[in-house]
Design an enzyme around this catalytic site. Structure first.
Site, short mmCIF file in Angstrom:
data_model
loop_
_atom_site.label_atom_id
_atom_site.label_comp_id
_atom_site.label_asym_id
_atom_site.label_seq_id
_atom_site.Cartn_x
_atom_site.Cartn_y
_atom_site.Cartn_z
N ARG A 106 0.89 -1.18 0.00
CA ARG A 106 0.00 0.00 0.00
C ARG A 106 0.91 1.21 0.00
NH1 ARG A 106 -5.34 1.35 3.44
NH2 ARG A 106 -6.08 -0.04 1.81
N HIS A 133 -7.25 0.64 -6.67
CA HIS A 133 -7.49 -0.21 -5.50
C HIS A 133 -8.14 -1.51 -5.99
CE1 HIS A 133 -7.77 -1.36 -1.45
NE2 HIS A 133 -8.61 -0.47 -0.97
N GLN A 136 -10.03 -4.11 -3.66
CA GLN A 136 -11.34 -3.67 -3.16
C GLN A 136 -12.42 -3.90 -4.21
OE1 GLN A 136 -12.09 -2.28 0.07
NE2 GLN A 136 -14.08 -2.93 -0.72
N ASP A 230 -17.16 6.82 -1.77
CA ASP A 230 -15.94 6.73 -0.95
C ASP A 230 -15.81 8.06 -0.21
OD1 ASP A 230 -13.53 5.91 0.14
OD2 ASP A 230 -12.43 5.85 -1.76
N CYS A 270 -16.26 1.24 0.46
CA CYS A 270 -15.06 0.44 0.77
C CYS A 270 -14.64 0.59 2.22
CB CYS A 270 -13.93 0.79 -0.18
SG CYS A 270 -13.42 2.51 -0.13
N ARG A 298 -13.22 -8.95 1.37
CA ARG A 298 -11.83 -8.66 1.02
C ARG A 298 -10.95 -9.88 1.31
NH1 ARG A 298 -9.64 -3.47 1.08
NH2 ARG A 298 -7.70 -4.55 0.59
N1 CP Z 1 -11.11 -0.38 2.18
C1 CP Z 1 -9.86 -0.39 2.65
O1 CP Z 1 -8.89 -0.54 1.89
O2 CP Z 1 -9.78 -0.28 4.01
P1 CP Z 1 -8.45 0.02 4.83
O3 CP Z 1 -7.97 1.40 4.43
O4 CP Z 1 -8.88 -0.03 6.28
O5 CP Z 1 -7.42 -1.02 4.51
#
Ligand code: CP
Length: 314
Positions: A106, A133, A136, A230, A270, A298
């Protein structure tokens, strides 16, 4: 053997998504039945998780998922590794990928994960970048198929022709929805405030018929099978918070928007969510919301993805 990375949604084909969606359902079924599924136990497999931004769902879903597959994890952050002390990403990739079997990252710019992948000996998975992403969206599609399966059970049939309303920022989630729509044959109705539009070139799509843009978010929701949004300010853009709060004020998914969608429309987010900003509490905590299943999924889809990248079709 050719290494497969998962850096963008379009890194896999429609046929591979059909397999993954079915495989995730199989793996989830085993988890729910408390049955062991340990493809990574012998030989032992290790996942390195590199976080340069905060996370709850991505961290827990990858870590728990890897243990459930019989493997183990190493957790690295910018603050507790040499990544935060300017070691070149290429050097980090060469070293880390000699010691583990998979890497999940990430980070900020997509170019950073691409540079890591270019020097990695093992598959690299995008756990969120500024641009995309994909894990997701894979979970969101799996959730949509779970709730609204096709009569014959084909997961791609369940998605083909669907309308997904995207209300809010033209961000990494929106970009990834566009890639999924182009690849899997559905349409995204995109409504963003002026100045926050999606950019098809940045999203990496070539066909313009996989999305339609709407100035009015209520019109974008009309006839949608799924309404999704989002946060107004994604991680890394916090300095813009106040400007965004003003710009996005009309882009709050509310009950009126949900009424304009199909009667059986679902709501997804998400997470984390800010009730009263991008969505009302009535919607996210209401009967059409499937956000908790979406979050749990997920883990199931990522287990299928990790298994596929390492072991292929089983
Ligand atoms: N949706 C998502 O990626 O959540 P986090 O940021 O908590 O990993």
């Amino acid at each position: 053997m050719t290494i497969r990375h998962y850096l963008q949604f379009k890194d896999l084909s429609a046929d591979e998504y059909a397999y993954l969606l079915r495989r995730a359902a199989f793996i989830k079924g085993k988890f729910k039945a408390f049955e062991k599924h340990h493809p990574f136990a012998d030989p032992d497999r290790t996942l390195a998780m590199i976080f340069e931004k905060a996370s709850t769902r991505t961290r827990v879903s990858f870590e728990a998922g890897m243990y459930q597959l019989g493997g183990s994890v190493v957790h690295l952050t910018t603050g507790d590794s040499q990544l935060g002390r300017a070691e070149p990403i290429e050097d980090s990739a060469k070293v880390i990928s000699r010691m583990v079997d998979l890497v999940m990252i990430r980070t900020f710019e997509q170019t950073k994960i691409e540079r890591f992948a270019a020097h990695s000996r093992v598959p690299v998975i995008n756990g969120l970048t500024n641009e995309f992403h994909p894990c997701q969206i894979l979970a969101d599609l799996f959730t949509l198929v779970e709730y609204r399966p096709a009569p014959g059970g084909d997961p791609l049939d369940a998605l083909r022709g669907k309308v997904v309303a995207w209300v809010g920022d033209g961000n990494n989630m929106a970009n990834t929805w566009l890639q999924a729509a182009e690849l899997l044959g559905f349409t995204v109705h995109v409504s963003t405030p002026s100045g926050y539009e999606v950019d098809p070139a940045l999203a990496g799509i070539t066909r313009s018929d996989c999305f339609k843009t709407f100035k009015d978010p209520r019109e974008a929701c009309a006839g949608a099978d799924l309404v999704t949004t989002d946060v107004w300010t994604s991680m890394g853009f916090e300095a813009e918070n106040e400007v965004r709060r003003a710009a996005f004020a009309q882009w709050c998914v509310d009950e009126d928007m949900m009424r304009r969608a199909r009667p059986d429309a679902l709501f997804m987010h998400c997470l984390p969510a800010h009730r009263g900003e991008e969505v009302t509490a009535e919607v996210i905590d209401g009967p059409q919301s499937v956000v908790w299943d979406e979050a749990e999924n997920r883990m199931h889809v990522q287990k299928a993805l990790m298994e596929y990248l390492l072991l292929g079709r089983l």
